[in-house]
Design a protein around this motif. Structure first.
Motif, PDB file in Angstrom:
ATOM      1  N   PRO A   1     -35.452  -7.688   1.025  1.00  0.00           N
ATOM      2  CA  PRO A   1     -34.156  -8.195   1.490  1.00  0.00           C
ATOM      3  C   PRO A   1     -34.224  -9.612   2.039  1.00  0.00           C
ATOM      4  N   ASP A   2     -35.368  -9.981   2.601  1.00  0.00           N
ATOM      5  CA  ASP A   2     -35.501 -11.355   3.107  1.00  0.00           C
ATOM      6  C   ASP A   2     -35.519 -12.363   1.963  1.00  0.00           C
ATOM      7  N   ALA A   3     -36.148 -11.989   0.859  1.00  0.00           N
ATOM      8  CA  ALA A   3     -36.147 -12.862  -0.314  1.00  0.00           C
ATOM      9  C   ALA A   3     -34.736 -13.009  -0.857  1.00  0.00           C
ATOM     10  N   GLN A   4     -33.955 -11.936  -0.829  1.00  0.00           N
ATOM     11  CA  GLN A   4     -32.554 -12.025  -1.262  1.00  0.00           C
ATOM     12  C   GLN A   4     -31.773 -12.987  -0.391  1.00  0.00           C
ATOM     13  N   ALA A   5     -31.961 -12.879   0.915  1.00  0.00           N
ATOM     14  CA  ALA A   5     -31.231 -13.752   1.838  1.00  0.00           C
ATOM     15  C   ALA A   5     -31.588 -15.220   1.598  1.00  0.00           C
ATOM     16  N   LEU A   6     -32.885 -15.488   1.355  1.00  0.00           N
ATOM     17  CA  LEU A   6     -33.305 -16.864   1.076  1.00  0.00           C
ATOM     18  C   LEU A   6     -32.691 -17.366  -0.230  1.00  0.00           C
ATOM     19  N   ALA A   7     -32.690 -16.517  -1.259  1.00  0.00           N
ATOM     20  CA  ALA A   7     -32.135 -16.912  -2.554  1.00  0.00           C
ATOM     21  C   ALA A   7     -30.638 -17.161  -2.455  1.00  0.00           C
ATOM     22  N   PHE A   8     -29.955 -16.375  -1.630  1.00  0.00           N
ATOM     23  CA  PHE A   8     -28.520 -16.584  -1.443  1.00  0.00           C
ATOM     24  C   PHE A   8     -28.260 -17.896  -0.708  1.00  0.00           C
ATOM     25  N   ASP A   9     -29.017 -18.145   0.351  1.00  0.00           N
ATOM     26  CA  ASP A   9     -28.839 -19.379   1.123  1.00  0.00           C
ATOM     27  C   ASP A   9     -29.100 -20.615   0.275  1.00  0.00           C
ATOM     28  N   SER A  10     -30.030 -20.507  -0.683  1.00  0.00           N
ATOM     29  CA  SER A  10     -30.359 -21.655  -1.529  1.00  0.00           C
ATOM     30  C   SER A  10     -29.488 -21.720  -2.781  1.00  0.00           C
ATOM     31  N   LYS A  11     -28.482 -20.817  -2.839  1.00  0.00           N
ATOM     32  CA  LYS A  11     -27.488 -20.801  -3.926  1.00  0.00           C
ATOM     33  C   LYS A  11     -28.091 -20.471  -5.288  1.00  0.00           C
ATOM     34  N   GLU A  12     -29.209 -19.752  -5.290  1.00  0.00           N
ATOM     35  CA  GLU A  12     -29.824 -19.344  -6.555  1.00  0.00           C
ATOM     36  C   GLU A  12     -29.265 -18.026  -7.061  1.00  0.00           C
ATOM     37  N   ILE A  13     -28.606 -17.274  -6.204  1.00  0.00           N
ATOM     38  CA  ILE A  13     -27.891 -16.072  -6.627  1.00  0.00           C
ATOM     39  C   ILE A  13     -26.464 -16.160  -6.088  1.00  0.00           C
ATOM     40  N   ASP A  14     -25.564 -15.512  -6.777  1.00  0.00           N
ATOM     41  CA  ASP A  14     -24.155 -15.540  -6.389  1.00  0.00           C
ATOM     42  C   ASP A  14     -23.767 -14.340  -5.528  1.00  0.00           C
ATOM     43  N   VAL A  15     -24.490 -13.244  -5.702  1.00  0.00           N
ATOM     44  CA  VAL A  15     -24.189 -12.012  -4.970  1.00  0.00           C
ATOM     45  C   VAL A  15     -25.498 -11.391  -4.511  1.00  0.00           C
ATOM     46  N   ALA A  16     -25.544 -10.963  -3.252  1.00  0.00           N
ATOM     47  CA  ALA A  16     -26.707 -10.262  -2.707  1.00  0.00           C
ATOM     48  C   ALA A  16     -26.268  -8.873  -2.281  1.00  0.00           C
ATOM     49  N   LEU A  17     -26.812  -7.852  -2.954  1.00  0.00           N
ATOM     50  CA  LEU A  17     -26.413  -6.464  -2.683  1.00  0.00           C
ATOM     51  C   LEU A  17     -27.462  -5.703  -1.878  1.00  0.00           C
ATOM     52  N   GLY A  18     -28.539  -6.385  -1.454  1.00  0.00           N
ATOM     53  CA  GLY A  18     -29.605  -5.676  -0.752  1.00  0.00           C
ATOM     54  C   GLY A  18     -30.133  -6.445   0.439  1.00  0.00           C
ATOM     55  N   ILE A  19     -29.258  -6.785   1.372  1.00  0.00           N
ATOM     56  CA  ILE A  19     -29.654  -7.575   2.535  1.00  0.00           C
ATOM     57  C   ILE A  19     -29.667  -6.708   3.791  1.00  0.00           C
ATOM     58  N   THR A  20     -30.270  -7.229   4.844  1.00  0.00           N
ATOM     59  CA  THR A  20     -30.305  -6.525   6.121  1.00  0.00           C
ATOM     60  C   THR A  20     -29.025  -6.815   6.913  1.00  0.00           C
ATOM     61  N   ALA A  21     -28.770  -5.994   7.916  1.00  0.00           N
ATOM     62  CA  ALA A  21     -27.623  -6.213   8.794  1.00  0.00           C
ATOM     63  C   ALA A  21     -27.747  -7.545   9.526  1.00  0.00           C
ATOM     64  N   ASN A  22     -28.976  -7.913   9.908  1.00  0.00           N
ATOM     65  CA  ASN A  22     -29.176  -9.188  10.607  1.00  0.00           C
ATOM     66  C   ASN A  22     -28.793 -10.363   9.723  1.00  0.00           C
ATOM     67  N   ALA A  23     -29.150 -10.293   8.428  1.00  0.00           N
ATOM     68  CA  ALA A  23     -28.780 -11.372   7.502  1.00  0.00           C
ATOM     69  C   ALA A  23     -27.272 -11.426   7.329  1.00  0.00           C
ATOM     70  N   ALA A  24     -26.641 -10.261   7.273  1.00  0.00           N
ATOM     71  CA  ALA A  24     -25.179 -10.211   7.100  1.00  0.00           C
ATOM     72  C   ALA A  24     -24.447 -10.751   8.316  1.00  0.00           C
ATOM     73  N   ASP A  25     -25.024 -10.538   9.503  1.00  0.00           N
ATOM     74  CA  ASP A  25     -24.339 -10.942  10.736  1.00  0.00           C
ATOM     75  C   ASP A  25     -24.057 -12.443  10.782  1.00  0.00           C
ATOM     76  N   LYS A  26     -24.868 -13.234  10.092  1.00  0.00           N
ATOM     77  CA  LYS A  26     -24.642 -14.681  10.078  1.00  0.00           C
ATOM     78  C   LYS A  26     -23.328 -15.050   9.402  1.00  0.00           C
ATOM     79  N   PHE A  27     -22.791 -14.131   8.593  1.00  0.00           N
ATOM     80  CA  PHE A  27     -21.594 -14.430   7.808  1.00  0.00           C
ATOM     81  C   PHE A  27     -20.357 -13.684   8.302  1.00  0.00           C
ATOM     82  N   VAL A  28     -20.467 -13.034   9.462  1.00  0.00           N
ATOM     83  CA  VAL A  28     -19.314 -12.322  10.016  1.00  0.00           C
ATOM     84  C   VAL A  28     -18.172 -13.313  10.247  1.00  0.00           C
ATOM     85  N   GLY A  29     -16.976 -12.948   9.812  1.00  0.00           N
ATOM     86  CA  GLY A  29     -15.817 -13.813   9.971  1.00  0.00           C
ATOM     87  C   GLY A  29     -15.610 -14.787   8.834  1.00  0.00           C
TER      88      GLY A  29
END
Length: 547
Positions: free
Chosen positions: A261-289
């Protein structure tokens, strides 16, 4: 250090793999692209509808295949390859008419005979698909007997030659399929959205699923499989022969297998993937709101199972002891520690996402009120009335599988029950053998989680005596209620009967203690629009992407 290196390596691989997928002149502003990159936290284990039981495979299969029905974003079954159907007066015979002009991706017509072959193939596949066809053999006339015959024969069983005249799944002609049931099934359209009911071409091998890892076979859904490496990715390309192709806006969908899941979060932040379906709650919390966070109901419920039957302790046969254990749990506090946004407390056994009388089953149940809200003093009184006190403490064990979240829940439950005056022994068990022990009734209290599947009745009838390997709940009244509910052909009446089952199971007898349900956090990149759901499954065929 090793973990950081693995993350960097995973990200470098993504940079290399995805380079060239989408490029634009920054000075020209956003431009539309015809592909979307979706990361999931799974490897692909099969794309054979007859045996699949895993979520990641389901996400891909939802794009590749169509059946008689498909669930919409509200979980309601909508006609897809089915043009219309009729039901006999006794609710046992359904006659389906296929749409005109529907074809496989290779252009050959989809017929009722394809449906018939696919069902017989699924029923005769073997023990590997026992879970997938569980509901089918329960409801479809002759299916159980046919399946047992096939399992006994093994790989030599040929469903194209064996007599299937007693199986209630018959093609009457190319456009007409007749389905005959053992008992009325008010939720048959919802049941038929599950994978084992979906047709495959009649050339599909029996007793084998390796063909599903070879791209290019005919599909009936919005996409075809054009490339696959089960540990890396699956590439889906729009099916120009799909009956509703004009609604499909995305040309190519690539599902990337990224189990970290950490690799997914990094790939999403670097815009290499458009959708991340397997991230942690901590990674998701950065995008609340923000519009980047997409929260999706999971359909799972987490609960405590109580062994009140023959293999359980005498104390748990007392409903007031069970009620005291429930009243002593501060569910809201537990939910907040875990993260209420993703693990919201639930009072009923059926989570959100199941159909009710006229709306969501859980919402209807909650509107009726709940009698087991946190009340430590009342719990203490009930335990005292049952004869337990400081000089005669109630002693119980709680069993859980050795996952960090399960351990956290166990520790909190121990705290709640210690305040009640109960001496609790926590027993951690290896994940691989955990459910085997539970199935054999080798527990007093334990954690459990399950999914509603096609309909709430799947969860409810699981606890009837005959559906348990070794019964932890054995109540003839409940067994009779389940049997009677399954005879109700009217959908609204059936849903009302299920509410009665839940009330009896949870509030009247406290055989189970629901704790929380699951909300999955997904990330959606800026410029992606049109993501939707088929039941609980994300669907990206209607998306547009600008970068």
């Amino acid at each position: 250090m090793k973990k950081m290196m693995s993350l960097l390596l995973a990200l470098c691989m993504m940079l290399g793999l995805l380079a060239g997928c989408a490029s634009k002149d920054d000075s020209a502003g956003p431009v539309a692209v015809n592909n979307i990159n979706v990361a999931m936290g799974y490897q692909i284990t099969t794309l054979d509808n007859a045996i699949n039981t895993e979520t990641g495979n389901d996400w891909i299969l939802e794009h590749l295949y169509s059946g008689m029905f498909r669930k919409d974003e509200n979980g309601v079954a909508q006609k897809e390859l089915c043009d219309d159907f009729t039901i006999s007066a006794d609710g046992l015979v359904y006659t389906f008419t296929l749409k005109d002009g529907i074809v496989w991706s290779d252009g050959t017509p989809i017929t009722a005979y394809d449906f018939e072959y696919s069902m017989l193939r699924a029923l005769s596949y073997g023990v590997d698909n026992a879970y997938s066809i569980n509901e089918i053999v329960s409801y479809l006339k002759g299916a159980k007997e046919y399946n047992l015959k096939a399992v006994d024969a093994g790989a030599s069983f040929d469903c194209t030659k064996e007599d299937h005249s007693e199986v209630g799944y018959k093609a009457l002609d190319e456009k007409t399929l007749e389905v005959t049931l053992n008992n009325p099934c008010a939720f048959l359209p919802e049941l038929m959205t599950s994978r084992a009911w979906v047709p495959v071409v009649q050339s599909t091998p029996q007793h084998d699923s390796l063909w599903s890892f070879k791209a290019g076979y005919p599909t009936s859904g919005a996409y075809t499989l054009t490339e696959i490496n089960e540990t890396e990715k699956a590439v889906l390309t729009k099916n120009e022969k799909y009956w509703n192709k004009d609604s499909i806006t995305m040309e190519t969908i690539t599902y990337w297998c990224m189990t970290d899941p950490d690799a997914q979060a990094l790939a999403f932040d670097s815009k290499e993937i458009d959708v991340a379906l397997g991230i942690t709650a901590n990674a998701a919390d950065k995008f609340v709101g923000t519009d980047n966070l997409w929260t999706v109901q999971d359909g799972n419920v987490y609960f405590i199972a109580i062994n009140s039957a023959s293999t359980g302790p005498e104390s748990l046969k007392d409903v007031n002891v069970r009620r005291a254990l429930a009243l002593a749990i501060d569910k809201q506090a537990l939910s907040e520690v875990l993260g209420a946004a993703y693990y919201p407390m639930v009072n009923g056994y059926i989570p959100h996402g199941a159909g009710g009388v006229s709306g969501d089953f859980r919402d209807e149940g909650d509107a009726d009120g709940y009698t087991l809200n946190y009340d430590l003093e009342k719990a203490k009184q009930l335990l005292a009335d049952a004869g337990y006190n400081e000089s005669n403490p109630l002693k119980l064990s709680y069993k859980y599988s050795n996952n960090s979240m399960h351990g956290d829940v166990a520790t909190m439950l121990e705290s709640f029950w210690t305040k009640l005056g109960v001496e609790i022994e926590l027993i951690s068990v290896e994940q691989g053998v955990y459910y085997d022990q539970i199935d054999q009734g080798d527990f007093e209290l334990c954690r459990y989680a399950d999914n509603i599947g096609s309909n709430a009745i799947r969860l409810l009838k699981f606890w009837s005596t005959e559906n348990q390997v070794v019964a932890a709940i054995s109540d003839p009244v409940y067994d009779k209620m389940c049997a009677e509910a399954l005879q109700v052909a009217d959908a609204a009446g059936f849903a009302q009967a299920m509410h009665g089952l839940e009330d009896y199971l949870i509030e009247e007898n406290v055989y189970l203690i629901p704790l929380f349900e699951y909300i999955n956090p997904y990330l959606i990149a800026d410029g992606v629009e049109g993501e939707t759901l088929c039941g609980f499954h994300p669907f990206f065929g209607n998306c547009t992407v600008t970068k």
